[in-house]
Design a protein around this motif. Sequence first.
Motif, short mmCIF file in Angstrom:
data_model
loop_
_atom_site.label_atom_id
_atom_site.label_comp_id
_atom_site.label_asym_id
_atom_site.label_seq_id
_atom_site.Cartn_x
_atom_site.Cartn_y
_atom_site.Cartn_z
N PHE A 99 0.83 -1.21 0.00
CA PHE A 99 0.00 0.00 0.00
C PHE A 99 0.86 1.26 0.00
O PHE A 99 1.84 1.35 0.74
N ASN A 100 0.45 2.23 -0.83
CA ASN A 100 0.99 3.58 -0.72
C ASN A 100 0.18 4.31 0.35
O ASN A 100 -1.06 4.32 0.30
N TYR A 156 -0.97 7.65 2.49
CA TYR A 156 -1.13 9.09 2.44
C TYR A 156 -1.70 9.56 3.78
O TYR A 156 -2.61 8.94 4.33
N ASN A 187 -3.75 13.53 2.56
CA ASN A 187 -3.61 13.56 1.11
C ASN A 187 -2.19 13.85 0.64
O ASN A 187 -1.97 14.21 -0.53
N TYR A 196 1.51 12.01 0.16
CA TYR A 196 2.16 10.71 0.15
C TYR A 196 3.26 10.64 1.20
O TYR A 196 4.09 11.54 1.32
N LYS A 241 -5.08 7.42 4.33
CA LYS A 241 -5.51 6.71 3.12
C LYS A 241 -4.44 5.69 2.73
O LYS A 241 -3.25 5.99 2.74
N VAL A 261 -3.57 3.07 -0.44
CA VAL A 261 -3.90 2.74 -1.82
C VAL A 261 -3.09 1.53 -2.25
O VAL A 261 -1.85 1.55 -2.24
N GLY A 312 -3.84 1.03 -7.60
CA GLY A 312 -4.99 1.83 -7.19
C GLY A 312 -6.28 1.04 -7.10
O GLY A 312 -7.36 1.62 -6.94
N THR A 350 -7.40 -0.98 -4.76
CA THR A 350 -8.03 -0.97 -3.44
C THR A 350 -7.66 0.32 -2.72
O THR A 350 -6.49 0.68 -2.66
N VAL A 351 -8.65 0.98 -2.19
CA VAL A 351 -8.42 2.21 -1.42
C VAL A 351 -9.15 2.08 -0.09
O VAL A 351 -10.35 1.80 -0.05
N GLU A 388 -9.69 4.12 3.69
CA GLU A 388 -9.55 5.48 4.19
C GLU A 388 -10.27 5.63 5.52
O GLU A 388 -11.26 4.95 5.80
#
Length: 334
Positions: free
Chosen positions: A73-74, A76, A79, A81, A113, A115, A119, A121-122, A124
């Motif tokens: 996962f990235n 954030y 919002n 990174y 968040k 991700v 992208g 799966t997100v 939050e």
Amino acid sequence: MKKLQFFFTILLLTSLFISCEKEEDDITGCTDSLSYSYNPEAVSDNGSCNYYYGGREKGQIDIGSEIDMNDEFNIYIDNVYVDRLSYYFPSGLECGNPNAVGGIYASGSHIIKAVGNGGGTVREGTIILEAQQCKVVLIENLTLTSGGGGGGGNATGDAIFWVNSDFGCGPITVNLAGVGSSIINGYFGSAPACSVSSSGGNFDNLNPGVYSFTASCSNQNWSGTITITENGCFRQELTSSGGGGGGGSNTGDVIFWTNSDLGCGPISVTVSGVGSSTITGYFGSTPNCSNTSAGGNFNNLKVGSYSFMASCNGYNWSGNFTVSEDTCLRYQLY
């Protein structure tokens, strides 16, 4: 003469008392209880307060996962990174773990968040960070806002534990780590669907990941791990000899798949100690391991844990999976 001596004695004791009282009143130090240098005896602050995280109104956020979510996962925060999370923490995540993702932030409300690869799966959520707090945030506890794959997007899967005959040891209690227990009180002639609850052994709406289990009746015990994928049904047979399995083959299958054309060309998948397979197509819903039309198949794997790597032009995946006897593990790449 005696009266004069008595007068001086009283005067001396009074001056000592006043001196001690004045000394107590003059104790200085850090009077802020949020400071790690807080002095509870200080009555006046002398500016010596020191704080973790670089300031009084700050704290730390550490983000990770305690289950294998079959993805990287990235991350954030607000919002912005922060970093890429490539680890999960099956033994639990404590604040300060160097493999977690996060940093120092001002106290207050923050948006987290996560991700997944591509992208698809997100997840939050919003957290409140208190001043001088170190807060752990688990990805699996964040709300799934999009994606998740598996054909339906509900981000959960099911499992059923079953037996193919009456072992004569009474009801079998199955405990799934971090979830709870279910009792098997009947048997099936063949592997049942997860929706069949007539004989127990059901665990529904599980978050994707790897779970350990134990099971027991009056004279037998079983233990092992299962892997849950979204919208998948994991069927774990308990055999009469104890352990896991289903039919005595001591092998299982796995298929790697995608639910769309990722636009990166063929995907090469390599499983450690086994070999490689190439994904050349995609499926609209979770395929069976017997479906070889799009590649990504690994059949007759010995029961146990494996690591894998996969790549195409612009995408990379890696992770671990566990093969159980006579089962089909379906691993989606997204």
